[in-house]
Design a protein around this motif. Structure first.
Motif, PDB file in Angstrom:
ATOM      1  N   UNK A  24      35.338  28.033  34.152  1.00 36.43           N
ATOM      2  CA  UNK A  24      33.571  28.816  33.148  1.00 36.43           C
ATOM      3  C   UNK A  24      33.672  27.210  32.685  1.00 36.43           C
ATOM      4  N   UNK A  25      34.069  26.543  32.849  1.00 36.72           N
ATOM      5  CA  UNK A  25      33.754  25.455  31.359  1.00 36.72           C
ATOM      6  C   UNK A  25      33.326  24.177  32.411  1.00 36.72           C
ATOM      7  N   UNK A  26      32.885  24.576  33.648  1.00 37.59           N
ATOM      8  CA  UNK A  26      31.556  22.800  34.521  1.00 37.59           C
ATOM      9  C   UNK A  26      32.266  22.548  35.055  1.00 37.59           C
ATOM     10  N   UNK A  52      43.664  30.114  40.618  1.00 36.86           N
ATOM     11  CA  UNK A  52      42.672  30.222  39.999  1.00 36.86           C
ATOM     12  C   UNK A  52      42.228  31.391  39.430  1.00 36.86           C
ATOM     13  N   UNK A  53      41.869  30.914  37.750  1.00 34.60           N
ATOM     14  CA  UNK A  53      41.439  31.176  36.523  1.00 34.60           C
ATOM     15  C   UNK A  53      41.024  32.777  36.416  1.00 34.60           C
ATOM     16  N   UNK A  54      41.417  33.403  35.822  1.00 40.41           N
ATOM     17  CA  UNK A  54      41.126  35.087  35.597  1.00 40.41           C
ATOM     18  C   UNK A  54      39.250  35.069  35.524  1.00 40.41           C
ATOM     19  N   UNK A  55      39.121  34.170  34.980  1.00 43.42           N
ATOM     20  CA  UNK A  55      37.225  34.120  34.513  1.00 43.42           C
ATOM     21  C   UNK A  55      36.208  32.887  35.099  1.00 43.42           C
ATOM     22  N   UNK A  56      35.285  32.993  35.776  1.00 48.70           N
ATOM     23  CA  UNK A  56      34.730  32.003  36.486  1.00 48.70           C
ATOM     24  C   UNK A  56      33.030  32.418  37.141  1.00 48.70           C
ATOM     25  N   UNK A  57      32.756  31.387  37.544  1.00 54.20           N
ATOM     26  CA  UNK A  57      31.407  32.139  37.813  1.00 54.20           C
ATOM     27  C   UNK A  57      30.755  31.902  39.541  1.00 54.20           C
ATOM     28  N   UNK A  58      30.082  32.817  40.015  1.00 50.68           N
ATOM     29  CA  UNK A  58      30.532  32.874  41.393  1.00 50.68           C
ATOM     30  C   UNK A  58      29.089  32.859  41.458  1.00 50.68           C
ATOM     31  N   UNK A  72      29.263  36.380  36.396  1.00 48.24           N
ATOM     32  CA  UNK A  72      30.808  36.016  36.355  1.00 48.24           C
ATOM     33  C   UNK A  72      31.720  37.293  36.382  1.00 48.24           C
ATOM     34  N   UNK A  73      32.498  37.046  37.137  1.00 45.70           N
ATOM     35  CA  UNK A  73      33.997  37.385  38.035  1.00 45.70           C
ATOM     36  C   UNK A  73      34.840  36.817  36.155  1.00 45.70           C
ATOM     37  N   UNK A  74      35.800  38.000  37.158  1.00 46.30           N
ATOM     38  CA  UNK A  74      36.946  38.569  36.291  1.00 46.30           C
ATOM     39  C   UNK A  74      37.883  39.174  37.492  1.00 46.30           C
ATOM     40  N   UNK A  75      38.912  37.897  37.852  1.00 45.32           N
ATOM     41  CA  UNK A  75      40.052  37.919  38.660  1.00 45.32           C
ATOM     42  C   UNK A  75      40.474  39.632  38.600  1.00 45.32           C
ATOM     43  N   UNK A  76      41.068  40.709  39.542  1.00 49.44           N
ATOM     44  CA  UNK A  76      41.369  41.496  39.588  1.00 49.44           C
ATOM     45  C   UNK A  76      42.709  41.798  40.321  1.00 49.44           C
ATOM     46  N   UNK A  77      43.025  41.130  41.537  1.00 55.37           N
ATOM     47  CA  UNK A  77      44.120  40.860  41.604  1.00 55.37           C
ATOM     48  C   UNK A  77      44.360  39.451  42.758  1.00 55.37           C
ATOM     49  N   UNK A  78      45.578  38.893  43.723  1.00 51.74           N
ATOM     50  CA  UNK A  78      45.018  37.812  44.092  1.00 51.74           C
ATOM     51  C   UNK A  78      46.565  38.096  45.512  1.00 51.74           C
ATOM     52  N   UNK A  79      46.210  37.876  46.004  1.00 51.93           N
ATOM     53  CA  UNK A  79      47.042  38.054  47.599  1.00 51.93           C
ATOM     54  C   UNK A  79      47.104  37.016  48.167  1.00 51.93           C
ATOM     55  N   UNK A  80      48.084  36.274  48.698  1.00 51.20           N
ATOM     56  CA  UNK A  80      47.965  34.797  49.382  1.00 51.20           C
ATOM     57  C   UNK A  80      46.143  34.123  49.067  1.00 51.20           C
ATOM     58  N   UNK A  81      45.401  33.265  49.894  1.00 45.97           N
ATOM     59  CA  UNK A  81      44.542  32.944  49.660  1.00 45.97           C
ATOM     60  C   UNK A  81      43.350  34.192  49.194  1.00 45.97           C
ATOM     61  N   UNK A  82      43.289  35.651  49.057  1.00 45.62           N
ATOM     62  CA  UNK A  82      42.308  36.630  49.113  1.00 45.62           C
ATOM     63  C   UNK A  82      42.629  36.662  47.790  1.00 45.62           C
ATOM     64  N   UNK A  83      41.181  36.777  46.917  1.00 44.75           N
ATOM     65  CA  UNK A  83      41.477  37.447  45.375  1.00 44.75           C
ATOM     66  C   UNK A  83      40.034  38.103  45.549  1.00 44.75           C
ATOM     67  N   UNK A  84      40.493  38.969  44.728  1.00 47.01           N
ATOM     68  CA  UNK A  84      39.314  41.103  44.571  1.00 47.01           C
ATOM     69  C   UNK A  84      38.477  40.266  42.892  1.00 47.01           C
ATOM     70  N   UNK A  85      37.858  40.276  42.705  1.00 45.94           N
ATOM     71  CA  UNK A  85      36.915  40.564  41.382  1.00 45.94           C
ATOM     72  C   UNK A  85      35.632  41.433  41.398  1.00 45.94           C
ATOM     73  N   UNK A  86      35.735  41.472  39.584  1.00 46.14           N
ATOM     74  CA  UNK A  86      34.555  42.278  40.096  1.00 46.14           C
ATOM     75  C   UNK A  86      33.609  41.501  38.613  1.00 46.14           C
ATOM     76  N   UNK A  87      32.613  41.610  39.162  1.00 48.00           N
ATOM     77  CA  UNK A  87      31.566  41.047  38.063  1.00 48.00           C
ATOM     78  C   UNK A  87      31.332  42.079  37.014  1.00 48.00           C
ATOM     79  N   UNK A  88      31.431  40.482  35.783  1.00 44.58           N
ATOM     80  CA  UNK A  88      30.296  41.119  34.498  1.00 44.58           C
ATOM     81  C   UNK A  88      29.522  41.700  34.131  1.00 44.58           C
ATOM     82  N   UNK A  89      28.977  42.051  34.981  1.00 51.52           N
ATOM     83  CA  UNK A  89      27.337  42.753  35.596  1.00 51.52           C
ATOM     84  C   UNK A  89      26.986  42.546  36.255  1.00 51.52           C
TER      85      UNK A  89
END
Length: 112
Positions: A24-26, A52-58, A72-89
């Motif tokens: 988010x801070x680029x 991996x931060x809780x909020x970032x851009x993809x 803008x993504x919000x990290x929902x879960x993480x298992x190993x190297x796999x991350x699930x995200x939800x988009x703000x928009x």
């Protein structure tokens, strides 16, 4: 026997396409693989990135020769190297179709 139920609000499409995480801070960017995608979120493979931060851009490649699509993504879960995200928009239908078309292009070229 363990049964895992799919509780996603929307079905996802498998894309296995490159993407880029931007903090988010680029200050930092990192390559990721977008494993699957819906208009509301994605599943990413982020090798060797424990914090991996809780909020970032993809950044996602859509239409050829166009600017990447940024969400803008919000990290929902993480298992190993796999991350699930939800988009703000959510992605627009047009962006979603462009991403899917771009992900399928190598397959189409192989079969030609």
């Amino acid at each position: 026997m363990i049964v895992i139920e799919n509780v996603r609000a929307l079905p996802r499409a498998t894309v296995n396409s490159p993407g880029r995480i931007v903090l988010a801070d680029l200050s930092t960017t990192r390559a990721v693989t977008i494993r699957d995608l819906s208009v509301q979120g994605a599943c990413l493979s982020a090798d060797n990135w424990a914090d991996i931060p809780k909020v970032f851009y993809l950044l996602i490649r859509g239409r050829a020769n166009a600017e990447p699509i940024r969400r803008t993504c919000h990290k929902r879960w993480k298992v190993g190297d796999v991350v699930g995200v939800r988009f703000s928009d959510p992605l627009t239908d047009t962006h979603f179709e462009d991403i899917l078309r771009n992900a399928m292009m190598p397959l189409l070229l192989q079969s030609a």
